[in-house]
Scaffold this motif. Structure first.
Motif, mmCIF file in Angstrom:
data_model
loop_
_atom_site.group_PDB
_atom_site.id
_atom_site.type_symbol
_atom_site.label_atom_id
_atom_site.label_comp_id
_atom_site.label_asym_id
_atom_site.label_seq_id
_atom_site.Cartn_x
_atom_site.Cartn_y
_atom_site.Cartn_z
ATOM 1 N N ARG A 1 0.857 -1.187 0.000
ATOM 2 C CA ARG A 1 0.000 0.000 0.000
ATOM 3 C C ARG A 1 0.893 1.237 0.000
ATOM 4 O O ARG A 1 1.749 1.401 0.875
ATOM 5 C CB ARG A 1 -0.932 0.018 1.221
ATOM 6 N N PHE B 1 -0.385 8.037 7.469
ATOM 7 C CA PHE B 1 -0.351 6.977 6.468
ATOM 8 C C PHE B 1 0.574 5.840 6.912
ATOM 9 O O PHE B 1 0.276 4.661 6.669
ATOM 10 C CB PHE B 1 0.099 7.530 5.116
ATOM 11 N N LEU C 1 -9.146 5.720 5.452
ATOM 12 C CA LEU C 1 -8.277 4.618 5.034
ATOM 13 C C LEU C 1 -8.799 3.286 5.550
ATOM 14 O O LEU C 1 -8.674 2.260 4.864
ATOM 15 C CB LEU C 1 -6.853 4.856 5.551
#
Length: 392
Positions: free
Chosen positions: A163, A185, A387
């Motif tokens: 990812r 992230f 996410l």
């Protein structure tokens, strides 16, 4: 009037004189308006060489700095403060005290230069200057664009991951802008690739050294998508700030690699340049005909000698409100109603047009591209929740 001259002939001369004067005034007005249109168009397209230092530094000590009052100085949050024509950099925190004549804020550190003897500065949205500031591993890489190698920072996920997020900065800044997004992230298991693109001061410049507002820059981001895919990415998120938002929207609507992109995060984005340019023109008190003429200039091939651009920009193609039905992937859209530079009008319109794929987080008080700075907890939480849904 002479003895033989009739009153009607005198009146005719007066009318003719008035007509000439009015015609001259109108011509002068048209010339002035045309000149303003050219200046506005060139300002939009040309990368700035320096930024205005619009704050006065009234004093400082080891832990605080006192500034003249302004919107930037009085907006809560964590910010960069640039001085000495960007040779100096400090980080400032929350407001300690304020009065009608002074604002004292936390001075969290001076990274470059010294504040001694400095009287002018500007506030910026960057807070980190380098991946090393985050305490994570990183490596310099080059993205092979059509203009040549463009430098990027590759920050691996804590554990091996397929990812990836590609961070795309906005107009007149560089990839440092995207560093704020790395921690959230990374916690979600993403590798971060923070890229440069043409004319940003890091990547190779185009032949005309002009911004295309995303109309050509997207090809450099397409090259970054290819790089990520070549290095094992199977789920790619593009995150763009301001003009970077316009750029990543072009990637997913024009690139042959769009199928590799799983989602977009847009922060203070330009969703429609026509709306944005009207807003900017109004902010500079330019009348509508001047604003319209400037947009016509950037859109026409014949005006290249006036604007300096190599190719015209298709502003309609950059309007993703009108083209909203072409979007196919989930989008997290973050914008403040007090943006002050790019109005949230088009962002709201996109969210209304595509509620099936757009998650809209509207902030208040935060300024342009400074939503993290103003409320990092809410900003991080919004991205984390999105996410998590994307992973389902």
């Amino acid at each position: 009037m002479t003895r033989n001259e009739r009153p009607t002939s005198v009146a005719a001369r007066v009318v003719a004189g008035v007509a000439i004067a009015v015609g001259s005034a109108l011509a002068a007005t048209a010339i002035a308006g045309g000149a303003l249109s050219v200046v506005f168009a060139r300002t939009v397209l040309t990368p700035p060489k320096k930024r205005d230092e619009d704050l006065r530094i009234l004093g400082h000590d080891a832990t605080t700095v006192t500034l003249s009052p302004s919107i930037d100085a009085m907006t809560p949050g964590l910010y960069s403060m640039w001085f000495t024509q960007d040779a100096g950099h400090a980080r400032i925190g929350e407001i300690v005290t304020y009065s009608p004549t002074a604002v004292t804020r936390q001075l969290l550190g001076v990274d470059r230069g010294t504040l001694d003897g400095v009287s002018r500065a500007r506030v910026g949205g960057w807070f980190y200057l380098h991946p090393s500031d985050l305490g994570v591993e990183w490596v310099d890489v080059d993205i092979d664009t059509e203009l040549g190698p463009a430098p990027a920072w590759l920050i691996p996920a804590a554990e091996p991951s397929t990812r990836w997020v590609i961070g795309v900065h906005g107009r007149a800044v560089r990839r440092e802008e995207a560093l704020r997004a790395v921690p959230v992230f990374r916690k979600a298991g993403f590798t971060s690739l923070l890229v440069s693109y043409r004319n940003d001061g890091d990547a190779p410049s185009s032949s005309d050294y002009r911004y295309s507002l995303g109309d050509t820059e997207w090809r450099d981001i397409e090259a970054a998508v290819q790089y990520a895919a070549d290095h094992g990415a199977t789920q790619i998120v593009l995150m763009g700030w301001s003009m970077g938002g316009a750029t990543v929207l072009q990637v997913v609507t024009r690139s042959t690699l769009a199928h590799l992109v799983a989602g977009l995060v847009l922060e203070s984005p330009v969703v429609d340049w026509i709306t944005a340019l009207h807003y900017q023109g109004l902010a500079h008190r330019l009348p509508r005909p001047v604003r319209v003429a400037a947009m016509d200039l950037v859109s026409r091939r014949w005006s290249r000698a006036l604007t300096g651009q190599a190719s015209p920009i298709d502003l309609n193609r950059l309007d993703l409100v009108t083209r909203a039905q072409e979007l196919r992937i989930p989008i997290l859209l973050l914008h403040s109603d007090d943006d002050g530079f790019i109005p949230p009008t088009a962002s709201r319109a996109l969210a209304a047009a595509r509620p099936d794929i757009v998650t809209f987080e509207e902030f208040d008080t935060a300024r342009h591209t400074r939503l993290w700075n103003y409320d990092p907890d809410r900003w991080n939480s919004a991205i984390r929740r999105w996410l998590e849904r994307l992973a389902l």
